[in-house]
Design a protein around this motif. Sequence first.
Motif, PDB file in Angstrom:
ATOM      1  N   GLY A 162       0.573  -1.301  -0.339  1.00  0.00           N
ATOM      2  CA  GLY A 162      -0.018  -0.034   0.209  1.00  0.00           C
ATOM      3  C   GLY A 162       0.858   0.910   0.189  1.00  0.00           C
ATOM      4  O   GLY A 162       0.573   2.280  -1.385  1.00  0.00           O
ATOM      5  N   GLU A 163       1.916   1.302   0.872  1.00  0.00           N
ATOM      6  CA  GLU A 163       2.687   2.361   0.768  1.00  0.00           C
ATOM      7  C   GLU A 163       3.133   3.098   0.029  1.00  0.00           C
ATOM      8  O   GLU A 163       3.344   3.345  -0.897  1.00  0.00           O
ATOM      9  CB  GLU A 163       3.729   1.832   2.026  1.00  0.00           C
ATOM     10  CG  GLU A 163       4.914   3.451   1.984  1.00  0.00           C
ATOM     11  CD  GLU A 163       5.912   3.319   3.551  1.00  0.00           C
ATOM     12  OE1 GLU A 163       6.837   3.981   3.367  1.00  0.00           O
ATOM     13  OE2 GLU A 163       5.150   2.380   4.194  1.00  0.00           O
ATOM     14  N   ARG A 164       4.528   1.676  -1.200  1.00  0.00           N
ATOM     15  CA  ARG A 164       4.581   1.228  -2.647  1.00  0.00           C
ATOM     16  C   ARG A 164       4.012   2.061  -3.616  1.00  0.00           C
ATOM     17  O   ARG A 164       4.817   2.418  -4.062  1.00  0.00           O
ATOM     18  CB  ARG A 164       5.510   0.824  -2.550  1.00  0.00           C
ATOM     19  CG  ARG A 164       6.398   0.071  -1.229  1.00  0.00           C
ATOM     20  CD  ARG A 164       7.455  -0.972  -2.106  1.00  0.00           C
ATOM     21  NE  ARG A 164       8.064  -1.319  -1.067  1.00  0.00           N
ATOM     22  CZ  ARG A 164       9.284  -2.851  -1.215  1.00  0.00           C
ATOM     23  NH1 ARG A 164       9.053  -3.050  -1.581  1.00  0.00           N
ATOM     24  NH2 ARG A 164       9.418  -2.628  -0.267  1.00  0.00           N
ATOM     25  N   PHE A 165       2.765   1.550  -3.052  1.00  0.00           N
ATOM     26  CA  PHE A 165       1.842   2.054  -4.411  1.00  0.00           C
ATOM     27  C   PHE A 165       1.402   3.560  -4.435  1.00  0.00           C
ATOM     28  O   PHE A 165       1.354   3.925  -5.145  1.00  0.00           O
ATOM     29  CB  PHE A 165       0.250   1.109  -4.520  1.00  0.00           C
ATOM     30  CG  PHE A 165      -0.792   1.227  -5.926  1.00  0.00           C
ATOM     31  CD1 PHE A 165      -0.269   0.826  -6.708  1.00  0.00           C
ATOM     32  CD2 PHE A 165      -1.837   2.354  -4.863  1.00  0.00           C
ATOM     33  CE1 PHE A 165      -0.940   1.139  -7.691  1.00  0.00           C
ATOM     34  CE2 PHE A 165      -2.729   2.849  -6.168  1.00  0.00           C
ATOM     35  CZ  PHE A 165      -2.219   2.527  -7.599  1.00  0.00           C
ATOM     36  N   ALA A 166       1.137   3.922  -3.268  1.00  0.00           N
ATOM     37  CA  ALA A 166       0.704   5.063  -2.590  1.00  0.00           C
ATOM     38  C   ALA A 166       2.152   6.493  -2.949  1.00  0.00           C
ATOM     39  O   ALA A 166       1.514   6.639  -3.162  1.00  0.00           O
ATOM     40  CB  ALA A 166       0.866   5.733  -1.154  1.00  0.00           C
ATOM     41  N   VAL A 167       3.234   5.857  -2.727  1.00  0.00           N
ATOM     42  CA  VAL A 167       3.938   6.728  -3.713  1.00  0.00           C
ATOM     43  C   VAL A 167       4.111   6.503  -5.080  1.00  0.00           C
ATOM     44  O   VAL A 167       4.490   7.368  -5.781  1.00  0.00           O
ATOM     45  CB  VAL A 167       5.914   6.047  -3.380  1.00  0.00           C
ATOM     46  CG1 VAL A 167       7.014   6.805  -3.896  1.00  0.00           C
ATOM     47  CG2 VAL A 167       5.717   6.574  -1.562  1.00  0.00           C
TER      48      VAL A 167
END
Length: 199
Positions: free
Chosen positions: A18-23
């Motif tokens: 989720g964090e990487r997709f948000a970035v």
Amino acid sequence: MAQARVKARAPRKESVFGERFAVFAECLLTGVWIAVACLGVVTYPAAFAAGARHLRRRTAHEGGGLREFLADLRAAARGGWVVGIAGWAVAVAVWVDVLAARAGIPAGPFVGAVGIFALIGAAVALLRAAAVWTPGAAWRALLADAGRRTVLDPAGSFLVVCGLAVVALSAWFVPPLAVPVLGAVAAAAVAVEERYRHR
């Protein structure tokens, strides 16, 4: 019992995916902001500097949005417009160089190749300078340091060139896709600079 209540109230941590997709999504949005900011023709250095600073804030989990991007854009444009004009002058010089090489002058292909490699090197140095820009930083000093890093860190410079190639290919196949991909180029430059700083 009290510990269970405290755990229940603690905010859930975002998953790595989720964090990487948000970035990644933030990179695409930043690419749109950069593209719009580049419409000023000579504002592209400031646009990449503001975009890179926004992405650095995002990866550091600091606040910031469009308002901060615009404030950074104004601050970077104060000296960045001169860099923008110089960049266009270099591009025109290389274009004339390539046209002269195609006209059949002696050693034309060699001269044209040197000009194109010089333009690519200047673009990489500019992106690396924009990736470390902060308000109040002098563009001349940033570009001088970035030029040294471009030569001393060929692997990092190659990664930035690959980012530029992705934009060029995106523009070739699906022109609208080149707009959000500009944010990925800014992110690549930021990542390369972080990698160089921690070597």
